[in-house]
Design an enzyme around this catalytic site. Structure first.
Site, short mmCIF file in Angstrom:
data_model
loop_
_atom_site.label_atom_id
_atom_site.label_comp_id
_atom_site.label_asym_id
_atom_site.label_seq_id
_atom_site.Cartn_x
_atom_site.Cartn_y
_atom_site.Cartn_z
N CYS A 116 0.81 -1.22 0.00
CA CYS A 116 0.00 0.00 0.00
C CYS A 116 0.85 1.27 0.00
CB CYS A 116 -0.95 0.01 1.19
SG CYS A 116 -2.09 -1.39 1.16
N HIS A 257 -3.07 7.22 2.22
CA HIS A 257 -3.55 5.93 1.74
C HIS A 257 -4.91 5.66 2.37
CE1 HIS A 257 -4.08 1.79 0.98
NE2 HIS A 257 -3.72 1.38 2.18
N ASN A 287 -10.13 -0.07 0.64
CA ASN A 287 -8.67 0.03 0.53
C ASN A 287 -8.23 -0.61 -0.79
OD1 ASN A 287 -5.91 -0.46 0.69
ND2 ASN A 287 -5.94 -1.02 2.84
N1 COA Z 1 -18.00 -7.37 11.62
C1 COA Z 1 -18.41 -7.50 12.90
N2 COA Z 1 -17.57 -7.75 13.90
C2 COA Z 1 -16.27 -7.89 13.60
C3 COA Z 1 -15.78 -7.78 12.28
C4 COA Z 1 -16.71 -7.51 11.27
N3 COA Z 1 -16.35 -7.37 9.99
N4 COA Z 1 -14.45 -7.96 12.29
C5 COA Z 1 -14.11 -8.17 13.57
N5 COA Z 1 -15.21 -8.14 14.36
C6 COA Z 1 -15.30 -8.32 15.81
C7 COA Z 1 -14.12 -9.06 16.38
O1 COA Z 1 -14.28 -10.46 16.29
C8 COA Z 1 -14.13 -8.58 17.81
O2 COA Z 1 -15.10 -9.29 18.53
P1 COA Z 1 -14.84 -9.75 20.04
O3 COA Z 1 -14.68 -8.45 20.80
O4 COA Z 1 -16.06 -10.50 20.37
O5 COA Z 1 -13.59 -10.55 20.02
C9 COA Z 1 -14.61 -7.14 17.70
O6 COA Z 1 -15.29 -7.05 16.44
C10 COA Z 1 -13.48 -6.14 17.71
O7 COA Z 1 -12.50 -6.58 16.79
P2 COA Z 1 -11.18 -5.81 16.57
O8 COA Z 1 -10.32 -6.54 15.59
O9 COA Z 1 -10.59 -5.50 17.92
O10 COA Z 1 -11.74 -4.46 15.92
P3 COA Z 1 -11.03 -3.12 15.59
O11 COA Z 1 -11.68 -2.02 16.29
O12 COA Z 1 -9.54 -3.25 15.74
O13 COA Z 1 -11.35 -2.96 14.04
C11 COA Z 1 -10.25 -3.20 11.93
C12 COA Z 1 -10.87 -3.93 13.13
C13 COA Z 1 -9.71 -4.24 10.98
C14 COA Z 1 -11.36 -2.41 11.25
C15 COA Z 1 -9.14 -2.26 12.45
O14 COA Z 1 -8.26 -2.95 13.31
C16 COA Z 1 -8.33 -1.67 11.33
O15 COA Z 1 -8.84 -0.99 10.47
N6 COA Z 1 -7.00 -1.90 11.31
C17 COA Z 1 -6.15 -1.44 10.27
C18 COA Z 1 -6.28 -2.37 9.09
C19 COA Z 1 -5.75 -1.78 7.82
O16 COA Z 1 -5.98 -0.65 7.52
N7 COA Z 1 -5.05 -2.65 7.06
C20 COA Z 1 -4.51 -2.29 5.79
C21 COA Z 1 -3.36 -1.37 5.94
S1 COA Z 1 -2.66 -1.06 4.41
#
Ligand code: COA
Length: 332
Positions: A116, A257, A287
């Site tokens: 990315c 990004h 993304n």
């Molecule tokens: N829908 C519903 N619930 C979801 C889910 C979805 N699509 N994905 C995860 N969950 C749940 C998890 O299982 C977790 O449940 P639990 O509390 O019962 O264990 C809860 O939601 C929280 O998950 P978590 O991973 O802690 O959420 P988060 O707030 O970190 O959000 C992302 C997840 C992926 C949106 C976030 O971490 C993010 O955007 N990270 C950066 C990723 C990125 O940009 N990557 C590319 C970079 S180039």
């Protein structure tokens, strides 16, 4: 000019996205998720996907043609084509197919991969060739079809990604518009975001084995990537601004990004850049990896938001891990 060497201008942009979109409600039918959860945590509402008939060289060429037209040059004027991608049609490289499709026989063409961050790394790479007088007209494309490599049963990743392509033309110019940059890499966190090859042993003859296998779908530690982006991206932008001899107040547009609206907001807040200067189109595309920055740039240019002379702070971040920023002014 604050750099030794020839001046550089960004003179054209173009983009292309597939017609077919998959919205959050359709994702609800595929994995246990909800439109509310995805919108609140990411800001993404839909993503566009290339179908089985589509390919990277096609969307990349469409974006490139528009950028070349805006720059007012012909494909035959191009000296160099750099394709930033992690999802080539051909692992040996797809840039040469694009060269052929565009009709740019003089252009040296190659792929480069920095996930990315690919577009920002590509801008800096292109700039070196222009600065040193080696090439005058460079086409830089950021294009990815991550839908090929997403695990569509993994709700932690499949909600995030989409497909697209964006391109710019960078040219030698009397005034220098490419004002500063900073690139960084950290392999210790490589496992946080991967599209890795999984080897299987195959014995050719007794005592001689080779590894043959497949690339595995994208795996990610979302929390770790989130923390990394919010901490490292502001640092690299500040460093690039320092090199450009500019302050954050002098930035007209923050062009990050397009990974997650919460990351965009947090980075802008840390830099004290107001929300109205932050370009965002991820609600519609998700993304799109190497394509996200040129796609958002092109939309803002064509909408008349970005004007000639505006100062843009662009930053990419992602797998590798890699991250980096460029500071440039739009136009000649
Ligand atoms: N829908 C519903 N619930 C979801 C889910 C979805 N699509 N994905 C995860 N969950 C749940 C998890 O299982 C977790 O449940 P639990 O509390 O019962 O264990 C809860 O939601 C929280 O998950 P978590 O991973 O802690 O959420 P988060 O707030 O970190 O959000 C992302 C997840 C992926 C949106 C976030 O971490 C993010 O955007 N990270 C950066 C990723 C990125 O940009 N990557 C590319 C970079 S180039």
């Amino acid at each position: 000019m604050n750099q030794l060497g020839l001046g550089i201008a960004i003179t054209g942009s173009g983009s292309a996205t597939p017609e077919v979109a998959l919205d959050n409600h359709q994702l609800e039918r595929m994995v246990e998720t909800s439109d509310e959860w995805i919108t609140a945590r990411t800001g993404i509402r839909e993503r566009h996907l290339v179908d089985a008939q589509g390919c990277l060289s096609a969307i990349a060429s469409t974006a490139a043609q528009k950028a070349i037209a805006m720059a007012g040059i012909a494909p035959t004027d191009l000296d160099l084509i750099i394709l930033a991608t992690s999802t080539p049609d051909d692992l040996f490289g797809t840039a040469t197919q694009i060269q052929h499709l565009l009709g740019a026989p003089q252009a040296v063409s190659f792929d480069m991969t920095a996930a990315c961050s690919g577009f920002v790394f590509g801008m800096v790479t292109a700039a070196q060739f222009i600065r040193t007088g080696v090439y005058q007209n460079v086409l830089l494309i950021g294009a990815d079809i991550l839908s090929r490599w997403v695990d569509w049963t993994d709700r932690g990743t499949c909600i995030l990604f989409g497909d697209g392509a964006g391109a710019i033309v960078m040219q030698v110019n009397e005034s220098d518009r490419f004002l500063g940059f900073e690139l960084r890499s950290d392999g210790t966190l490589n496992k946080s975001l991967q599209l890795a090859f999984k080897a299987q042993t195959r014995e050719l003859v007794e005592g001689v084995t080779v590894s043959q296998g497949n690339y595995q779908p994208i795996s990610m530690n979302g929390k770790e990537i989130y923390r990394f982006a919010v901490q490292k991206v502001p640092e690299v932008i500040e460093k690039a601004l320092f090199r450009a001899n500019l302050s954050t107040d002098e930035v007209d547009w923050l062009l990050l990004h397009q990974a997650n609206q919460r990351i965009l907001d947090a980075v802008a807040q840390r830099l004290n850049i107001p929300a109205e200067k932050v370009l965002s189109n991820l609600a519609h595309y998700g993304n799109t990896s190497a394509a996200s920055i040129p796609l958002a740039l092109d939309e803002a240019v064509r909408a008349g938001q970005i004007q000639s002379g505006d100062v843009i702070a662009a930053a990419g971040f992602g797998a590798g891990l890699t991250w980096g920023a460029t500071i440039f002014q739009w136009g000649r």
